[in-house]
Structures are given as structure tokens and as C-alpha cells.
Design an enzyme around this catalytic site. Structure first.
Site, PDB file in Angstrom:
ATOM      1  N   TYR A  91       0.841  -1.199   0.000  1.00 13.70           N
ATOM      2  CA  TYR A  91       0.000   0.000   0.000  1.00 13.70           C
ATOM      3  C   TYR A  91       0.878   1.251   0.000  1.00 13.70           C
ATOM      4  CZ  TYR A  91      -4.021  -2.966   1.143  1.00 13.70           C
ATOM      5  OH  TYR A  91      -5.005  -3.914   1.111  1.00 13.70           O
ATOM      6  N   ASN A 114     -13.343   0.180  -4.772  1.00 14.32           N
ATOM      7  CA  ASN A 114     -13.176  -0.263  -6.149  1.00 14.32           C
ATOM      8  C   ASN A 114     -14.441  -1.006  -6.615  1.00 14.32           C
ATOM      9  OD1 ASN A 114     -12.453  -1.607  -8.510  1.00 14.32           O
ATOM     10  ND2 ASN A 114     -10.881  -2.844  -7.540  1.00 14.32           N
ATOM     11  N   CYS A 122      -7.255  -4.796  -7.118  1.00 11.19           N
ATOM     12  CA  CYS A 122      -6.918  -4.350  -5.764  1.00 11.19           C
ATOM     13  C   CYS A 122      -6.428  -5.509  -4.896  1.00 11.19           C
ATOM     14  CB  CYS A 122      -8.097  -3.632  -5.132  1.00 11.19           C
ATOM     15  SG  CYS A 122      -9.633  -4.543  -5.120  1.00 11.19           S
ATOM     16  N   HIS A 123      -6.686  -6.729  -5.320  1.00 11.77           N
ATOM     17  CA  HIS A 123      -6.195  -7.884  -4.566  1.00 11.77           C
ATOM     18  C   HIS A 123      -4.670  -7.968  -4.609  1.00 11.77           C
ATOM     19  CE1 HIS A 123      -6.969  -9.270  -8.706  1.00 11.77           C
ATOM     20  NE2 HIS A 123      -5.909 -10.068  -8.534  1.00 11.77           N
ATOM     21  N   GLU A 149      -3.020 -16.262 -10.091  1.00 14.65           N
ATOM     22  CA  GLU A 149      -2.215 -15.387 -10.937  1.00 14.65           C
ATOM     23  C   GLU A 149      -0.741 -15.756 -10.890  1.00 14.65           C
ATOM     24  OE1 GLU A 149      -2.921 -11.285 -10.073  1.00 14.65           O
ATOM     25  OE2 GLU A 149      -5.022 -11.385 -10.685  1.00 14.65           O
TER      26      GLU A 149
END
Length: 155
Positions: A91, A114, A122-123, A149
């Protein structure tokens, strides 16, 4: 408005909402009242393909988004969208990148608002100590998306 419930990732049902202009909302389906939406309208086919493509490792073109946000939120969402599949960012790093070095909490708040969970990734934002908790949608989804991912990017 149009709606579709996407259930091709893990055991999550993902609610997709769209207007005539584009995608307005993507998040976990939690028994929302869908009576005001037209379900499974043909217009949704192109947005379902966007989600399918995402799960193949392709990021969507932001021009298909029909979302509202403050200037700050949009800066955060634009920057987090630049993070590649399988990668994460702190962050604090994200706050620095948008020129707000003391704004890591504000960045977290913007990510929490979001409207396109998954597509605006945002993950991929995590705490500096490596803690991956804290996800406005579902923490288990965050873990599964990051693992998915990572595996996809390792190929």
C-alpha cells in the site's frame, strides 16, 4: 442495467453489472436483489468474455469501464491496474507512486471502494509486512486470485 452471475472461478459466484456504456460493477455475489436488472442480456456476452480473458491472463481495456470515483480513487485504481499478474505491491509503494507518500491508509480506502473487483486488481495490494489480509470482497478470494495469478505468470 444488465447483470450476469459468473461462476467459472473456484466456488465463487461473481456478479457482473453493466450499463449501455460499459462495466459498472464486478464483485462476489451475495444474494443481491437482481429484480431491477435484466439478467443474461446479450449485451453481457462481451463482458463475460472480458472476465474469461482475465482468467487467461489478459487485462481489460479500461475504456469499457463505466465507473464513478473521485480523482484520488481513479489515480489509485489506474496505478494498481499497472501491476502485472502474479505480482503484488505494498500500500505504501502504491501511495508513493501516486505522489501521496503519507497516504497508504487513503490508498487502502480507495481500493476498498473499487467497483470492479478483480478487473481493477486491488487484490494485488498487500501490507508492508507481507500480510495479505484485508480485502473488501472476500479474503479467501484474494488468496485464491493471488495463487491463481502466480501460477499463471509462472507458465
Amino acid at each position: 442495467m444488465y447483470a450476469y452471475i459468473y461462476n467459472k472461478f473456484s466456488d465463487f459466484d461473481i456478479l457482473i453489472l453493466a450499463s449501455e456504456k460499459g462495466l459498472t460493477y464486478v464483485d462476489i455475489y451475495r444474494n443481491e436483489d437482481l429484480t431491477t436488472y435484466e439478467l443474461n442480456h446479450p449485451i453481457m456476452n462481451k463482458y463475460i468474455k472480458v472476465i474469461d480473458d482475465f482468467f487467461k491472463g489478459m487485462m481489460p481495456d479500461p475504456s469499457i469501464f463505466d465507473i464513478k470515483g473521485t480523482v484520488f480513487q481513479r489515480k489509485v485504481w489506474d496505478e494498481v491496474s499497472k501491476i502485472p499478474f502474479g505480482k503484488t505491491i505494498y500500500y505504501q509503494e502504491l501511495a508513493n507512486k501516486i505522489g501521496s507518500p503519507n497516504g497508504s491508509r487513503a490508498v487502502g480506502n480507495a481500493l476498498g471502494k473499487n467497483p470492479l473487483t478483480i478487473l481493477i486488481p486491488c487484490h494485488r495490494a498487500i501490507h508492508k509486512n507481507g500480510d495479505k489480509r484485508g480485502y473488501s470482497s472476500d479474503e479467501r478470494l484474494k488468496f485464491e486470485l493471488l495463487a491463481f495469478e502466480k501460477k499463471l505468470s509462472d507458465k
